[in-house]
Enzyme design. Structure first.
Site, PDB file in Angstrom:
ATOM      1  N   ALA A 256       0.805  -1.232   0.000  1.00 37.51           N
ATOM      2  CA  ALA A 256       0.000   0.000   0.000  1.00 37.51           C
ATOM      3  C   ALA A 256       0.838   1.282   0.000  1.00 37.51           C
ATOM      4  O   ALA A 256       0.274   2.371   0.113  1.00 37.51           O
ATOM      5  CB  ALA A 256      -1.007   0.044   1.159  1.00 37.51           C
ATOM      6  N   ALA A 257       2.153   1.158  -0.177  1.00 35.08           N
ATOM      7  CA  ALA A 257       2.965   2.386  -0.277  1.00 35.08           C
ATOM      8  C   ALA A 257       2.552   3.179  -1.519  1.00 35.08           C
ATOM      9  O   ALA A 257       2.407   4.410  -1.472  1.00 35.08           O
ATOM     10  CB  ALA A 257       4.448   2.037  -0.344  1.00 35.08           C
TER      11      ALA A 257
HETATM   12  O1  RIB Z   1      -1.802  -2.202  -3.047  1.00 35.20           O
HETATM   13  C1  RIB Z   1      -1.909  -3.103  -1.979  1.00 35.20           C
HETATM   14  C2  RIB Z   1      -3.159  -3.917  -2.088  1.00 35.20           C
HETATM   15  O2  RIB Z   1      -3.078  -4.771  -3.198  1.00 35.20           O
HETATM   16  C3  RIB Z   1      -3.425  -4.832  -0.924  1.00 35.20           C
HETATM   17  O3  RIB Z   1      -4.101  -4.194   0.127  1.00 35.20           O
HETATM   18  C4  RIB Z   1      -4.193  -5.984  -1.542  1.00 35.20           C
HETATM   19  O4  RIB Z   1      -5.531  -6.033  -1.170  1.00 35.20           O
HETATM   20  C5  RIB Z   1      -4.051  -5.782  -3.045  1.00 35.20           C
HETATM   21  O5  RIB Z   1      -5.197  -5.283  -3.577  1.00 35.20           O
END
Ligand code: RIB
Length: 313
Positions: A256-257
């Site tokens: 999630a960065a």
């Molecule tokens: O970008 C990270 C996300 O990619 C995660 O939270 C996971 O759910 C995937 O969708």
């Protein structure tokens, strides 16, 4: 009036296991504890808009979940971040999306997504989303919902006067008619390589700059922002190139960065920050997110980002 950022995209429950090294094909590795944490690229971006907006920017989310406990948990996580979830609807035909995530000691991850309800978020459903995009100055999209739905959402956002930002993740070929609805395209290095039809590779800042120029030319998108992780980012448009160096932090989990970066950029631009400050704000938010495990669990509140920026001068 408080600026609004709208997000159309996926919601997933993330099943996260920390491991020493990511498993190779055919390999079994032993991991530590298992955790269930809210995620999904769309929901992460909406959550980050809520937290990073800190009351100065409002966030709205449109997406699909199933009728299950994961859905309640995911909506609660967004609501707690101040996100309007009126356009997150439940479908009876599919369960809420889930993602299986392994995170290694360096904070790198491997992710498999079982799309579930995200997959049946149809282009026709976008007709009912005018209220979501109405008055939004920026609209955020990613690629964990069907491409036709993304395209319909981009068109609606544009027609409502929003500037559109597409995170091309997970990467794949994109039709020109979709790209022509995008104002800002934000690939990381490997996504840029996929879009350019090249083998994925780590890029130096100069190689990334060249890739960004090529991507602008090939896609026709006016602004490309190359996300380079700890190396920072590069904004490329018709009149300028801006490089914003990244921040060095101890990485625990990079999940999630990129989502946090996109939300930080949208929030900052929606507030009227200039490009240099917006990139710095987005870099700082993303850097802080990698210091914690989990997707939404790792997204910092605005006050933490401001304090971090003060400390780093
Ligand atoms: O970008 C990270 C996300 O990619 C995660 O939270 C996971 O759910 C995937 O969708």
């Amino acid at each position: 009036m408080t600026p609004v950022v709208a997000v159309l995209g996926s919601l997933n429950m993330d099943f996260v296991v920390s491991v020493d090294t990511l498993p190779a094909p055919g390999q079994t590795v032993l991991g530590a504890n298992f955790q269930m944490l809210p995620g999904g690229k769309g929901a992460n971006q909406a959550c980050a808009c809520g937290r990073l907006g800190g009351g100065k920017v409002r966030a709205r989310m449109a997406g699909r979940v199933g009728y299950d406990l994961f859905a309640d948990h995911l909506k609660a996580s967004l609501s707690a971040a101040g996100v309007d979830v009126a356009a997150v609807h439940a479908t009876r035909s599919h369960p809420t999306g889930v993602a299986l995530i392994w995170v290694d000691r360096q904070g790198q991850n491997s992710i498999v997504v079982a799309s579930g309800a995200n997959h049946v978020f149809a282009a026709a459903d976008v007709n009912g989303l005018r209220a979501t995009f109405s008055g939004a100055s920026y609209a955020l999209f990613q690629l964990e919902t069907p491409l036709e739905t993304v395209e319909a959402g981009l068109a609606l956002a544009r027609s409502e006067g929003a500037r559109t930002i597409l995170d091309p993740a997970p990467a794949g070929p994109l039709p020109q008619r979709l790209l022509q609805l995008v104002d800002i395209l934000t690939p990381n290095e490997s996504e840029a390589c996929v879009l350019l039809g090249r083998p994925a590779a780590r890029l130096t800042v100069e190689e990334a700059r060249q890739a960004g120029i090529a991507l602008r030319r090939q896609s026709g998108v006016g602004t490309v922002v190359m996300k380079l992780g700890e190396q920072g980012c590069i904004w490329l448009d018709a009149s300028r190139e801006v490089y914003a160096p990244g921040f060095s932090v101890k990485a625990v989990d990079t999940t999630a960065a990129g989502d946090t970066f996109n939300a930080g950029l949208a929030v900052a631009l929606a507030e009227g920050m200039d490009v240099v400050h917006a990139l710095r704000f987005a870099n700082a938010a993303a850097a802080l997110s990698v210091t914690q495990l989990g997707a939404q669990a790792s997204i910092p509140p605005r006050a933490d980002v401001e304090r971090f920026l003060e400390q780093r001068g």
